[in-house]
Write a protein that holds these residues in place. Structure first.
Motif, short mmCIF file in Angstrom:
data_model
loop_
_atom_site.label_atom_id
_atom_site.label_comp_id
_atom_site.label_asym_id
_atom_site.label_seq_id
_atom_site.Cartn_x
_atom_site.Cartn_y
_atom_site.Cartn_z
N UNK A 65 0.78 -1.66 -0.15
CA UNK A 65 0.16 0.02 0.37
C UNK A 65 0.62 0.83 -0.13
N UNK A 66 1.98 1.05 0.09
CA UNK A 66 3.05 2.72 0.07
C UNK A 66 3.76 2.36 -1.44
N UNK A 67 4.62 1.29 -1.93
CA UNK A 67 5.19 1.25 -3.25
C UNK A 67 4.41 1.65 -4.34
N UNK A 68 2.97 1.54 -4.72
CA UNK A 68 1.98 1.78 -5.82
C UNK A 68 0.29 2.71 -5.25
N UNK A 69 0.66 3.30 -6.34
CA UNK A 69 -0.22 4.76 -6.36
C UNK A 69 -1.45 4.47 -5.88
N UNK A 70 -2.35 4.99 -5.11
CA UNK A 70 -3.50 4.82 -3.64
C UNK A 70 -4.57 5.98 -5.01
N UNK A 71 -6.18 5.79 -3.89
CA UNK A 71 -7.14 6.39 -3.39
C UNK A 71 -8.10 6.82 -3.33
N UNK A 72 -8.77 6.83 -2.78
CA UNK A 72 -10.17 6.94 -2.20
C UNK A 72 -11.15 5.79 -2.99
N UNK A 73 -11.63 4.39 -1.96
CA UNK A 73 -11.59 3.91 -2.21
C UNK A 73 -13.00 3.88 -2.68
N UNK A 74 -13.71 3.99 -4.54
CA UNK A 74 -14.42 4.64 -4.89
C UNK A 74 -16.39 4.14 -4.12
N UNK A 75 -16.03 2.88 -4.21
CA UNK A 75 -17.76 2.60 -3.14
C UNK A 75 -17.69 3.87 -1.64
N UNK B 214 -24.52 2.90 9.12
CA UNK B 214 -24.60 2.96 8.51
C UNK B 214 -24.29 2.73 7.44
N UNK B 215 -24.60 1.81 5.77
CA UNK B 215 -23.19 1.54 5.30
C UNK B 215 -24.25 1.38 3.73
N UNK B 216 -23.47 2.42 2.79
CA UNK B 216 -24.47 2.42 1.46
C UNK B 216 -23.92 1.85 0.45
N UNK B 217 -25.19 1.51 -0.86
CA UNK B 217 -24.77 0.84 -1.73
C UNK B 217 -23.86 1.63 -2.64
N UNK B 218 -23.94 1.36 -3.63
CA UNK B 218 -23.29 1.85 -5.19
C UNK B 218 -24.40 2.51 -5.84
N UNK B 219 -26.03 1.60 -5.64
CA UNK B 219 -26.82 2.49 -5.96
C UNK B 219 -27.57 3.42 -4.99
N UNK B 220 -27.09 4.43 -4.15
CA UNK B 220 -27.03 5.88 -3.46
C UNK B 220 -27.54 6.57 -4.29
N UNK B 221 -26.72 6.92 -4.94
CA UNK B 221 -26.68 8.12 -5.35
C UNK B 221 -25.47 8.63 -5.63
#
Length: 261
Positions: free
Chosen positions: A27-37, A176-183
């Motif tokens: 998780x250090x030697x590669x590019x990362x980003x905010x998880x899309x979900x 609360x957890x939300x899905x990728x259909x929430x908006x």
């Protein structure tokens, strides 16, 4: 009202990802980003804030290496108010149980009425942390919401399954957890990007949370990767030349050999 959004910094799916020598994900030697979900979780928290008014605060919480601040910054650019980053070398290699422990202690240290999570991370895809987090906090878990509403202290979600749709209610405080259909998650505006630079971002260690290093990390994990091997290089395809009418037969034989038919 205080909302805490738990987000994860994950390796970019388009990057050259690989494992460390101890079979943990690099998780250090590669590019990362905010998880899309998790972007959907941030979006729902911001929508709740917009409906509740200016007295609502959205805090973004993440656990990860130094680079994980990038995930927080993205959420701040979207409109969150402040961020909390739990970073400690001892956390590396933690499984879902240890991750939920660290998140729970960080949430307890943060004023909160509602904790919002994505349905799963895009790297591990386990989807169990929201329920584990709720158990550790001693509050209800209202999970996998594709439509969310908040009236007073009651959260109502619509959960869409394969064969039925459920309506579930819970009373604050809860997770609360939300899905990728929430908006669809909003894109950061230029104003939001500039404003994020001035928003507070705290960094906490395990000691700040009162946690012993022995409780987290690879040595404390209940699950671990035993071994990995690189995907074999792609080989050239088989070309069938249909010169005497035997092409169809050769194609059927090939599909049968691969058990496609």
């Amino acid at each position: 009202m205080n909302i805490v959004v738990c987000v994860k910094y994950v390796p970019d799916a388009t990057a050259d990802r690989h494992f460390e020598d101890d079979n943990t994900v690099d998780r250090v030697g590669v590019d990362g980003l905010l998880s899309e979900l998790d972007e959907y979780a941030v979006e729902q928290a911001l929508q709740i804030k917009e409906k509740q008014g200016d007295d609502t605060t959205v805090t973004v919480l993440t656990v990860g290496p130094d680079q994980a601040t990038d995930a927080i910054r993205k959420a701040l650019q979207m409109g969150a108010d402040k961020g909390v980053h739990v970073v400690d070398d001892a956390i590396a290699g933690s499984d879902a149980l240890a991750t939920s422990l660290v998140l729970a202690e960080a949430v307890k240290k943060t004023e909160h009425d509602l904790v919002v999570c994505g349905m799963a991370s895009t790297d591990g895809s386990m989807g169990v942390v929201p329920a584990m987090l709720a158990e550790r906090l001693g509050v209800p878990a209202v999970t996998l919401g594709s439509e969310i509403s908040l009236e007073g202290s009651t959260v109502t979600i619509r959960r869409d399954g394969d064969t039925a749709t459920e309506t579930i209610e819970g009373t604050l405080p809860l997770v609360l957890s939300v899905t990728d259909q929430s908006g669809e998650a909003r894109y950061p505006s230029f104003k939001g990007i500039m404003a994020a630079k001035k928003k507070p971002l705290e960094t906490w260690s395990l000691a700040d949370l009162g946690l012993e290093p022995a409780l987290v990390g690879l040595s404390a994990a209940w699950s671990a990767v035993e071994g990995t091997e690189a995907r074999p290089p792609r080989t050239a395809g088989e070309v069938v030349t249909d010169e005497d009418g035997s092409g169809a037969t050769a194609l059927v034989e090939f599909l049968a050999s691969k058990k496609f038919i």
